[in-house]
Design an enzyme around this catalytic site. Sequence first.
Site, mmCIF file in Angstrom:
data_model
loop_
_atom_site.group_PDB
_atom_site.id
_atom_site.type_symbol
_atom_site.label_atom_id
_atom_site.label_comp_id
_atom_site.label_asym_id
_atom_site.label_seq_id
_atom_site.Cartn_x
_atom_site.Cartn_y
_atom_site.Cartn_z
ATOM 1 C CB CYS A 177 -5.204 11.743 -33.106
ATOM 2 S SG CYS A 177 -5.091 10.087 -32.431
ATOM 3 C CG HIS B 122 -10.290 11.094 -30.778
ATOM 4 N ND1 HIS B 122 -10.031 11.857 -31.893
ATOM 5 C CD2 HIS B 122 -9.068 10.807 -30.234
ATOM 6 C CE1 HIS B 122 -8.716 12.010 -32.019
ATOM 7 N NE2 HIS B 122 -8.116 11.382 -31.032
#
Lengths: 111, 385
Positions: free
Chosen positions: B86, B334
């Site tokens: 991420c 996200h």
Amino acid sequence: MSRSVENISVEKCKGCGKLFMSPVYVCSACGSEEFEPEVIEGEGKIYTHTTIRIAPEAFMDQVPYHLAIVELPHNLRLTARIDLKEGEKMEIGRPVSCIRKDDVGYWFELR
Amino acid sequence: MRSVSIIGVGTTNFGILEGMSIKEMAALACNRAILDAGIDRKEIQALYLGNYIGGILVGQETLAPVIACELGLKKSVACTKVEGACCSAGIALRQGYMLIASGVYDFVLAGGVEKMSSASTEKNTEALAAGMDKDTEGYTGLTFPGFFALVANRHMYEYGTTIEQIAMVSVKNRKNALKNPRARFRKETSLEEVLNSRLITDPLKLFDCCPISDGAAAAVLCPTEIARNFTDKPIEIIGSGHGLGHSTSYSMEGPSCAATVFAAREAFDMAGVTPSDVDVAEIHDCFTIAEIVDSEDIGFFERGKGGRAVEEGLTQVDGKIPINTSGGLLSKGHPVGATGLGQVYEIVRQLRGEHENQVKDPEIGLAMNLGATGLVSTVTIMRRI
Ligand SMILES: [Zn+2]
């Protein structure tokens, strides 16, 4: 009632003697690539815990399942499954004993 | 080392972008950054493109050169995909920063993209779990939400952080997103709603977790000395840090992400400023507890005081250190490979004074992007010049 406690297989660096959870390929302390198998007692306590209710596809048929980081002898830790009985609750600091090992790693129960 | 500035930013909305492919999103965000910079696209010498699970979820690899062709970049452009879970886009930005700082290039495009909504939650959870250490921990069934749940329980145990304080992060960020047209969730929530939402991985509930999203974001960088040729409002990168944590959650040193501690130290040392100098921050709230831990790892608050800071309102838009004025990952969504540059987009808009949820006259902003089990982290400190 006496219960049998499973030992945990670890690896000991032939260069400096440091213990690692298995598998380990390089000793992060001395750079050695040589290890010998060793066992430690499967008695520890819960460092922290969770119950997984949404899992990757491969684990979806197992939810909910209980996971904990277990503190073991010799300053070792591992991530393991907890076999919770009806009415039992995981708590930080709670002593646990290793009862078996399978595809998902070691299983512990509350002591 | 040369000073480096951001001269253009671009983004797509974050959310369920039905019908948009990974290529379309990346190309649009990159193109918008180029147009925002007002630069001739043939001047761009390198493209660093962050992406995490495009190979697994949509079967698209070799993304950077594919996007460069679509954008019409010159044939001598160096195109590289960057992966760090991420944290992929944070790392992509840092690659561009370093190559300009070192004098190798003058103009770099950094982007990030992810397409997630076309796959099921289980498939996404599985793909995301590719960032776990398969040899030592992946086989246990631990997930990233599970990792942050382990952190949450330990944080509550060590510091007395309450489940209400953790939930308040979600309430704050959802409120911040009301004004942000780029956010997936633009509806307020209440403490009761967060606390009563469905358990995902104890003690984290649905509203403690960021939603799966599609999206892309990008920035154009050049040496600060020529930045004003392109924009009246260049944003200088005054600090950039990139740290390493642990590949196994059982190695955690308390409820903290060591990678962020090191990345923040590196970035603050380089910038010559301290956490109390930061006027606005976007930090990695993939889960509510993560924002609390990040805020301590960066040094905004003392260890163990992050939960109380949220409760006292210190992280609100009008607080001592406004955190995630965009709504954060919890509200924006996200898209894992895009998030780091999505944060930078929001901070650049804040420092230019043109954000929808504007903090009063900020001079210094910070973006912090985290990957995997706290394994990798980048911290970028920016200043209005
Ligand atoms: Zn050794």
